[in-house]
Design a protein around this motif. Structure first.
Motif, short mmCIF file in Angstrom:
data_model
loop_
_atom_site.label_atom_id
_atom_site.label_comp_id
_atom_site.label_asym_id
_atom_site.label_seq_id
_atom_site.Cartn_x
_atom_site.Cartn_y
_atom_site.Cartn_z
N MET A 83 0.82 -1.38 0.08
CA MET A 83 0.07 0.02 -0.02
C MET A 83 0.96 1.16 0.06
O MET A 83 1.37 1.74 1.02
CB MET A 83 -0.91 0.04 1.37
CG MET A 83 -1.56 -1.10 1.28
SD MET A 83 -2.96 -1.40 2.75
CE MET A 83 -4.08 -0.08 2.48
N ARG A 84 0.98 2.08 -0.90
CA ARG A 84 1.94 2.94 -1.21
C ARG A 84 1.48 4.16 -0.35
O ARG A 84 2.70 4.66 0.22
CB ARG A 84 1.96 3.49 -2.69
CG ARG A 84 2.90 4.50 -3.11
CD ARG A 84 3.36 4.63 -4.44
NE ARG A 84 4.51 5.46 -4.91
CZ ARG A 84 4.26 6.82 -5.34
NH1 ARG A 84 3.17 6.96 -5.49
NH2 ARG A 84 5.32 7.21 -5.58
N CYS A 85 0.37 4.36 -0.16
CA CYS A 85 0.17 5.69 0.81
C CYS A 85 0.76 5.38 2.10
O CYS A 85 1.41 6.23 2.87
CB CYS A 85 -1.41 5.81 0.82
SG CYS A 85 -2.22 4.16 1.15
N ILE B 59 -8.16 9.17 -0.85
CA ILE B 59 -6.58 9.38 -0.79
C ILE B 59 -6.39 9.74 -2.33
O ILE B 59 -5.60 10.50 -2.57
CB ILE B 59 -6.17 8.18 -0.20
CG1 ILE B 59 -6.48 8.00 1.14
CG2 ILE B 59 -4.45 7.93 -0.72
CD1 ILE B 59 -5.90 6.84 1.92
N TYR C 61 -0.43 9.49 -4.40
CA TYR C 61 0.08 8.16 -4.01
C TYR C 61 -0.41 6.95 -4.96
O TYR C 61 0.29 6.04 -5.29
CB TYR C 61 -0.44 7.72 -2.74
CG TYR C 61 0.21 8.61 -1.52
CD1 TYR C 61 1.60 9.12 -1.65
CD2 TYR C 61 -0.51 8.75 -0.48
CE1 TYR C 61 1.94 9.85 -0.66
CE2 TYR C 61 0.04 9.58 0.43
CZ TYR C 61 1.37 10.17 0.48
OH TYR C 61 1.80 10.84 1.63
N VAL D 7 -6.91 1.74 -7.19
CA VAL D 7 -7.81 2.38 -6.23
C VAL D 7 -9.41 2.50 -6.68
O VAL D 7 -10.23 2.38 -5.79
CB VAL D 7 -7.33 3.92 -6.15
CG1 VAL D 7 -7.37 4.68 -7.55
CG2 VAL D 7 -7.87 4.44 -5.05
N CYS E 13 -7.83 -1.83 -4.05
CA CYS E 13 -7.27 -0.99 -2.97
C CYS E 13 -7.92 -1.47 -1.71
O CYS E 13 -9.05 -1.28 -1.65
CB CYS E 13 -7.65 0.55 -3.37
SG CYS E 13 -7.45 1.64 -1.73
N PRO E 14 -7.03 -1.88 -0.64
CA PRO E 14 -7.74 -2.29 0.60
C PRO E 14 -8.77 -1.23 1.12
O PRO E 14 -9.67 -1.83 1.81
CB PRO E 14 -6.27 -2.67 1.16
CG PRO E 14 -5.48 -3.00 0.39
CD PRO E 14 -5.83 -2.13 -0.77
N PHE E 15 -8.50 -0.28 1.06
CA PHE E 15 -9.19 0.85 1.86
C PHE E 15 -10.91 0.77 1.17
O PHE E 15 -11.59 0.99 2.12
CB PHE E 15 -8.75 2.33 1.59
CG PHE E 15 -7.75 2.82 2.29
CD1 PHE E 15 -7.81 2.97 3.65
CD2 PHE E 15 -6.35 2.82 1.84
CE1 PHE E 15 -6.66 3.40 4.74
CE2 PHE E 15 -5.35 3.27 2.71
CZ PHE E 15 -5.61 3.55 4.26
#
Ligand code: FAD
Ligand code: DLZ
Ligand code: SF4
Length: 520
Positions: A353-355, A436, A442, A450, A459-461
């Protein structure tokens, strides 16, 4: 203070480095010994970032030199003094014996834990202990408690207006200048990828700081973080240079890009002044007056200056009031019953996760991440993944140069994790990857997609966001401010919902718990 004839001992703690400190105000050098103590307990009760320890010890050494130059007698106990007991209590007892002190006078500490320790000295030390209010805040604590008394909701915005009226900052009579209290809507500019925020000034470690770096690298070798790029102001003069650079070079765009994040800039237009403010090297009211003057002179727009002043006399003062109002219960609060251990990548930074890897990296390299990284990346992840609030709070307390429990805990337990059941924030700051993606650069180079909600590449978020709402429906389903997302969730067809929840579960199953030895 008592019958004996020795001097009064004035212990000055690592975040009390102000010449106007209340414990010195009624003292004279001929009858006072200032005691400053480098103690290992304070570095290890959570295992602080190495650069944070360097910053505090170096700032203490610079401050001791300034006090001596001003005529005070300073008894300075260094970390490597063989007789050092390693605790405030042990060193104050030794200090009393060394000087035959007739009493102890101290400015109240910023943390509940240390206040309880000082209160115990009244029983154990055998001399009078006088604790004086910390006058370095705009709002004295009794005034905050009076403001809070009888209110059902303790919202920052109303407190902030009181502070504006009290200080006269950005006021025209009894009205806010520009006709509005709050320019928050203008503070949400996204980051354009070609934005190049100015580099903050360089504070190359002087010989005193270099000596402390050597000591810390040897003594706290296993602690998180790097000292290689150490770049914090360690004296009032350095802090003044840092403040001046912020006011002239970054304040004008501070408001617009307050919520923006860029992989190429760890600092954006932020002030980087929180350690200097929290240690007492800068005066918050004076700093706000100077920000106001930038607006008055036409050098910074109202949304920047109001945004900055809101953070300092609004959020910072409100957070401190909430800490003392809610402690000690706040340290145990877990209203959402979050049970997952902190994942190891919070310490290693090793995640796709880059962020998150960017935020852990800047934290490791600089003992700093800016507000929106702390809240909307790290905090948001901890909220959505249901990480244990006490483990998250230990992490935040350990890793940031500006972290003291009075300011860290309400931000973590209240603002980021909603663990206080909404006392501080009316709704959880929960967001999916879209937020994000909008506020940062990111996502473009991230291994995850995303725009995708489910599956191993998503994206896991995204799935975590719905998982969070679903599992907390009993507690949050009635929150009017979440009505829209809950309506969307309920409208989604059952298969899609099940797939989303399964995707979130699959991701959560991959998380490896951190070794608890990192923090304590
Ligand atoms: P800027 O963004 O330039 O803001 C200017 C000043 O406003 C800061 O120096 C700070 O004094 C004040 N400020 C802004 N927001 C807050 C806030 N929410 N609470 C208190 N003061 C604020 N701040 C700390 O000082 N110590 C902490 O341990 C800390 N932990 C945090 C943990 C989380 C989860 C979150 C969401 C926020 C936390 N903050 C903390 C608040 C804020 O993120 C930092 O004050 C800020 O990032 C410091 O960097 P800066 O000086 O560049 O701030
Ligand atoms: C954070 C810290 C560290 C690492 N070391 C010291 C120290 O050696 N001596 C000191 O006086 N203060 C230190 N501090 C800051 C204290 O933890 C802080 O002043 C108190 O917790 C405030 O309540
Ligand atoms: Fe973070 Fe998701 Fe964007 Fe990757 S795609 S950087 S995980 S928000």
């Amino acid at each position: 203070m008592s019958d004996t004839s020795g001097p009064v001992l004035v212990p000055i703690l690592g975040d009390q480095l102000s010449h106007g400190l209340s414990s010195l105000a009624d003292r004279t050098p001929d009858d006072t010994v200032v005691l400053m103590m480098e103690v290992s307990d304070e570095a290890t009760h959570v295992r602080h970032h190495k650069a944070k320890i360097v910053l505090i010890l170096s700032a203490m050494r610079h401050f001791a030199a300034e006090l001596r130059a001003a005529g005070w007698t300073v008894d300075y106990v260094a970390l490597d003094d063989p007789a050092n007991t390693g605790s405030f209590s042990g060193e104050v007892a030794r200090g009393i014996a060394r000087h035959g002190a007739r009493g102890v006078q101290i400015t109240e500490p910023s943390e509940w834990r240390v206040k309880a320790m000082i209160e115990s000295w009244r029983e154990t030390l055998g001399v009078r202990v006088r604790m004086l209010p910390d006058t370095r805040f705009v709002c004295p604590l009794p005034d905050f408690f009076a403001w809070a008394a009888g209110r059902r909701e303790l919202r920052m915005e109303y407190f902030y207006r009181e502070m504006r009226r009290r200080t006269g900052l950005l006021m025209a009579g009894d009205k806010p200048v520009g006709g509005r209290w709050n320019f928050d809507a203008e503070n949400r500019g996204a980051a354009e990828p070609d934005l190049r925020p100015p580099k903050p000034p360089r504070f190359a470690p002087d010989p005193m700081t270099q000596a402390v770096i050597g000591l810390v690298e040897q003594r706290f070798a296993g602690h998180f973080g790097s000292t290689a790029g150490f770049n914090w102001p360690v004296s009032a003069d350095d802090a003044e240079r840092a403040a001046q650079a912020f006011l002239t070079e970054r304040l004008p765009l501070f408001g617009r890009y307050q919520d923006a994040m860029l992989a190429g800039s760890d600092t954006m237009f932020h002030a980087l002044l929180s350690p200097a403010l929290n240690f007492g090297l800068l005066d918050p009211f004076e700093l706000c007056r100077r920000a106001e003057a930038e607006w008055q002179a036409g050098r910074a727009p109202i949304e920047a200056v109001e945004g900055f002043i809101r953070q300092v006399i609004g959020w910072r003062e409100y957070i401190r009031g909430m800490y003392w109002l809610e402690m000690p219960g706040l340290a145990q609060a877990n209203a959402l019953d979050a049970k997952r251990p902190l994942p190891d990548f919070w310490w290693t930074g090793e995640t796709k996760m880059r962020c998150l890897s960017q935020c852990v990296r800047t934290t490791r390299d600089n003992a700093y991440a800016h507000h929106i990284q702390r809240l909307m990346v790290l905090g948001n992840f901890a909220l959505l993944a249901g990480l244990r609030p006490n483990e998250v709070a230990d992490w935040f307390l350990a890793v940031y140069a500006d972290a003291f429990e009075w300011v860290e805990l309400p931000n973590v337990a209240g603002m980021a994790l909603h663990a206080d059941g909404g006392r501080l924030a009316s709704k959880p700051y929960a967001a999916s990857g879209a937020y994000i993606a909008r506020m940062s650069d990111y996502c473009g180079a991230c291994a995850y997609k995303v725009k995708q909600r489910t599956g191993p590449d998503a994206c896991p978020f995204n799935a975590l966001y719905w998982h969070f709402l679903d599992r907390n429906e009993g507690k949050l389903g009635g929150n009017m401010r979440l009505a829209q997302p809950y309506a969307n969730w309920r409208r989604m067809d059952a298969d899609k919902r099940a797939e989303t929840l399964a995707s979130a579960e699959a991701f959560l199953d991959t998380l490896v718990p951190a070794d608890p030895g990192w923090a304590r």
